[in-house]
Motif scaffolding. Structure first.
Motif, PDB file in Angstrom:
ATOM      1  N   THR A 188     -25.289  45.558  80.629  1.00  0.00           N
ATOM      2  CA  THR A 188     -25.758  44.250  80.185  1.00  0.00           C
ATOM      3  C   THR A 188     -27.131  44.371  79.509  1.00  0.00           C
ATOM      4  O   THR A 188     -27.934  45.243  79.872  1.00  0.00           O
ATOM      5  CB  THR A 188     -25.871  43.271  81.367  1.00  0.00           C
ATOM      6  OG1 THR A 188     -26.780  43.806  82.325  1.00  0.00           O
ATOM      7  CG2 THR A 188     -24.523  43.019  82.005  1.00  0.00           C
ATOM      8  N   GLN A 247     -30.424  46.825  80.278  1.00  0.00           N
ATOM      9  CA  GLN A 247     -30.948  47.748  79.268  1.00  0.00           C
ATOM     10  C   GLN A 247     -32.433  47.506  79.058  1.00  0.00           C
ATOM     11  O   GLN A 247     -33.228  48.453  79.003  1.00  0.00           O
ATOM     12  CB  GLN A 247     -30.204  47.566  77.944  1.00  0.00           C
ATOM     13  CG  GLN A 247     -28.777  48.018  77.946  1.00  0.00           C
ATOM     14  CD  GLN A 247     -28.135  47.760  76.608  1.00  0.00           C
ATOM     15  OE1 GLN A 247     -28.603  48.272  75.584  1.00  0.00           O
ATOM     16  NE2 GLN A 247     -27.071  46.973  76.602  1.00  0.00           N
ATOM     17  N   ASP A 275     -28.211  47.604  72.951  1.00  0.00           N
ATOM     18  CA  ASP A 275     -26.840  47.742  72.462  1.00  0.00           C
ATOM     19  C   ASP A 275     -26.033  46.571  73.012  1.00  0.00           C
ATOM     20  O   ASP A 275     -25.626  46.580  74.173  1.00  0.00           O
ATOM     21  CB  ASP A 275     -26.248  49.079  72.924  1.00  0.00           C
ATOM     22  CG  ASP A 275     -24.796  49.265  72.500  1.00  0.00           C
ATOM     23  OD1 ASP A 275     -24.269  48.421  71.742  1.00  0.00           O
ATOM     24  OD2 ASP A 275     -24.200  50.258  72.935  1.00  0.00           O
ATOM     25  N   HIS A 276     -25.821  45.568  72.173  1.00  0.00           N
ATOM     26  CA  HIS A 276     -25.126  44.357  72.614  1.00  0.00           C
ATOM     27  C   HIS A 276     -23.637  44.594  72.860  1.00  0.00           C
ATOM     28  O   HIS A 276     -22.986  43.773  73.491  1.00  0.00           O
ATOM     29  CB  HIS A 276     -25.318  43.238  71.587  1.00  0.00           C
ATOM     30  CG  HIS A 276     -26.741  42.791  71.492  1.00  0.00           C
ATOM     31  ND1 HIS A 276     -27.299  41.892  72.364  1.00  0.00           N
ATOM     32  CD2 HIS A 276     -27.733  43.149  70.640  1.00  0.00           C
ATOM     33  CE1 HIS A 276     -28.566  41.698  72.048  1.00  0.00           C
ATOM     34  NE2 HIS A 276     -28.864  42.454  71.010  1.00  0.00           N
ATOM     35  N   GLU A 277     -23.113  45.680  72.369  1.00  0.00           N
ATOM     36  CA  GLU A 277     -21.690  45.993  72.533  1.00  0.00           C
ATOM     37  C   GLU A 277     -21.439  47.005  73.646  1.00  0.00           C
ATOM     38  O   GLU A 277     -20.293  47.306  73.951  1.00  0.00           O
ATOM     39  CB  GLU A 277     -21.117  46.532  71.213  1.00  0.00           C
ATOM     40  CG  GLU A 277     -21.306  45.611  70.015  1.00  0.00           C
ATOM     41  CD  GLU A 277     -20.643  44.251  70.209  1.00  0.00           C
ATOM     42  OE1 GLU A 277     -19.529  44.204  70.762  1.00  0.00           O
ATOM     43  OE2 GLU A 277     -21.248  43.245  69.815  1.00  0.00           O
ATOM     44  N   GLY A 278     -22.482  47.529  74.229  1.00  0.00           N
ATOM     45  CA  GLY A 278     -22.356  48.574  75.244  1.00  0.00           C
ATOM     46  C   GLY A 278     -21.886  48.037  76.583  1.00  0.00           C
ATOM     47  O   GLY A 278     -21.826  46.824  76.813  1.00  0.00           O
ATOM     48  N   PRO A 279     -21.584  48.945  77.512  1.00  0.00           N
ATOM     49  CA  PRO A 279     -21.085  48.553  78.827  1.00  0.00           C
ATOM     50  C   PRO A 279     -22.163  48.011  79.772  1.00  0.00           C
ATOM     51  O   PRO A 279     -21.852  47.351  80.748  1.00  0.00           O
ATOM     52  CB  PRO A 279     -20.494  49.856  79.376  1.00  0.00           C
ATOM     53  CG  PRO A 279     -21.288  50.931  78.713  1.00  0.00           C
ATOM     54  CD  PRO A 279     -21.599  50.397  77.336  1.00  0.00           C
TER      55      PRO A 279
END
Length: 87
Positions: free
Chosen positions: A16, A20, A10-14
């Motif tokens: 890095t 992940q 998830d490139h938009e998640g909190p």
């Protein structure tokens, strides 16, 4: 951080992307995709599979090395577990 071994980054998640990926690889090892003493997927394969930069993949592997989950042999690959004793 536990995660689904089949998760995508998830490139938009909190969290890095390298963290992940480290969690995903750890989950794949726990699931038995790669067993003790055997190599994990190559950096090139992980770059292609997860759509990440090689530096991100290397950073994720470095986290696993630091945690003792894997060890590396330059030019040969990354292996699950601890390196064999050198004699």
């Amino acid at each position: 951080m536990a995660t689904d071994p089949d998760a995508q980054i998830d490139h938009e998640g909190p969290v890095t992307p390298y963290r992940q990926l480290a969690a995903i690889l750890r989950a794949r090892i726990a699931r038995g995709d790669w067993t003790d003493g055997r190599p994990i997927a190559s950096e090139t394969r992980l770059v292609q599979e997860y759509g990440l930069a090689r530096s991100t993949v290397r950073r994720a592997i470095a986290v696993l090395v630091e945690d003792g989950a894997v060890w590396t042999v330059p030019g040969r690959g990354t292996y699950v577990g601890q390196p064999p004793d050198e004699e």
